[in-house]
Write a protein that holds these residues in place. Sequence first.
Motif, short mmCIF file in Angstrom:
data_model
loop_
_atom_site.label_atom_id
_atom_site.label_comp_id
_atom_site.label_asym_id
_atom_site.label_seq_id
_atom_site.Cartn_x
_atom_site.Cartn_y
_atom_site.Cartn_z
N GLY A 29 0.80 -1.22 0.00
CA GLY A 29 0.00 0.00 0.00
C GLY A 29 0.83 1.27 0.00
N LEU A 30 2.07 1.18 -0.48
CA LEU A 30 2.95 2.34 -0.49
C LEU A 30 3.06 2.93 -1.89
CD1 LEU A 30 5.95 0.97 1.62
CD2 LEU A 30 4.20 2.58 2.38
N THR A 31 2.99 4.24 -1.96
CA THR A 31 3.32 4.92 -3.21
C THR A 31 4.84 4.95 -3.32
OG1 THR A 31 3.49 7.11 -2.20
CG2 THR A 31 1.29 6.42 -2.99
N GLN A 32 5.33 5.33 -4.48
CA GLN A 32 6.78 5.45 -4.62
C GLN A 32 7.33 6.49 -3.65
OE1 GLN A 32 7.69 6.17 -8.76
NE2 GLN A 32 7.91 3.97 -9.16
N GLU A 33 6.62 7.58 -3.50
CA GLU A 33 7.08 8.64 -2.59
C GLU A 33 7.13 8.15 -1.14
OE1 GLU A 33 4.57 9.09 -4.86
OE2 GLU A 33 5.82 10.13 -6.31
N GLN A 34 6.12 7.39 -0.73
CA GLN A 34 6.12 6.85 0.63
C GLN A 34 7.25 5.85 0.81
OE1 GLN A 34 2.08 5.41 0.39
NE2 GLN A 34 1.35 6.97 1.84
N ALA A 35 7.48 5.02 -0.19
CA ALA A 35 8.57 4.04 -0.11
C ALA A 35 9.91 4.75 -0.02
CB ALA A 35 8.53 3.12 -1.32
N LYS A 40 14.80 6.40 2.82
CA LYS A 40 15.73 7.46 3.25
C LYS A 40 16.05 7.36 4.73
CE LYS A 40 14.96 10.92 -0.29
NZ LYS A 40 14.54 12.30 -0.59
N LYS A 41 15.24 6.64 5.50
CA LYS A 41 15.52 6.46 6.92
C LYS A 41 16.69 5.51 7.14
CE LYS A 41 10.69 7.11 8.29
NZ LYS A 41 9.51 6.43 8.85
N GLY A 42 16.99 4.70 6.13
CA GLY A 42 18.07 3.73 6.23
C GLY A 42 19.30 4.19 5.47
N ALA A 43 20.10 3.21 5.12
CA ALA A 43 21.34 3.48 4.40
C ALA A 43 21.07 3.67 2.91
CB ALA A 43 22.31 2.32 4.60
N GLY A 44 22.02 4.26 2.25
CA GLY A 44 21.91 4.42 0.81
C GLY A 44 21.33 5.75 0.42
N ARG A 45 21.45 6.05 -0.86
CA ARG A 45 20.92 7.30 -1.40
C ARG A 45 19.73 6.95 -2.26
NH1 ARG A 45 25.81 10.70 -3.74
NH2 ARG A 45 24.06 12.11 -4.03
N TRP A 46 18.56 7.42 -1.84
CA TRP A 46 17.32 7.08 -2.52
C TRP A 46 16.59 8.33 -2.98
CZ3 TRP A 46 16.12 2.30 -3.99
CH2 TRP A 46 16.84 1.26 -3.40
N SER A 47 15.95 8.20 -4.13
CA SER A 47 15.09 9.26 -4.65
C SER A 47 13.94 8.59 -5.39
CB SER A 47 15.86 10.17 -5.61
OG SER A 47 16.21 9.45 -6.79
N ALA A 48 12.90 9.35 -5.64
CA ALA A 48 11.77 8.81 -6.41
C ALA A 48 12.23 8.41 -7.81
CB ALA A 48 10.64 9.83 -6.48
N ALA A 49 13.14 9.17 -8.37
CA ALA A 49 13.65 8.86 -9.72
C ALA A 49 14.39 7.52 -9.71
CB ALA A 49 14.55 9.97 -10.21
N LYS A 50 15.19 7.28 -8.70
CA LYS A 50 15.94 6.02 -8.62
C LYS A 50 14.99 4.84 -8.47
CE LYS A 50 19.51 3.66 -5.95
NZ LYS A 50 20.50 3.82 -4.86
N ARG A 64 22.30 -5.11 -2.46
CA ARG A 64 22.10 -4.28 -1.26
C ARG A 64 20.84 -3.42 -1.41
NH1 ARG A 64 26.63 -0.16 -0.75
NH2 ARG A 64 26.81 -1.35 -2.59
N GLU A 65 20.60 -2.92 -2.61
CA GLU A 65 19.41 -2.11 -2.86
C GLU A 65 18.15 -2.96 -2.72
OE1 GLU A 65 21.23 1.14 -6.01
OE2 GLU A 65 20.47 -0.76 -6.76
N ALA A 66 18.21 -4.19 -3.21
CA ALA A 66 17.06 -5.10 -3.07
C ALA A 66 16.77 -5.35 -1.59
CB ALA A 66 17.34 -6.40 -3.81
N GLU A 67 17.83 -5.53 -0.80
CA GLU A 67 17.63 -5.72 0.64
C GLU A 67 16.95 -4.50 1.27
OE1 GLU A 67 21.34 -6.67 2.53
OE2 GLU A 67 21.65 -8.43 1.25
N HIS A 68 17.39 -3.31 0.90
CA HIS A 68 16.80 -2.08 1.45
C HIS A 68 15.32 -1.99 1.06
CE1 HIS A 68 21.03 -0.06 1.54
NE2 HIS A 68 20.86 -0.92 2.51
#
Length: 72
Positions: A29-35, A40-50, A64-68
Amino acid sequence: MTQSQANGSSVVRRWQLADSLKGLRERAGLTQEQAVGELKKGAGRWSAAKLSRIETRVHRVKPREAEHLLDA
């Protein structure tokens, strides 16, 4: 199996992974923005575009991204 067959099957697996990750996000039930907010609360650099590039198979998702994504 030839090299081109092996490469073809790995592409299909990457596409299936991208589809599965998107489906899991939607079922949660998450939008991309919510996800992205959760990511962003965890590790890595995340954006809606990514995230969009991952879900549309433009960006090859790293383990690692799949794990996040799964954690979010």
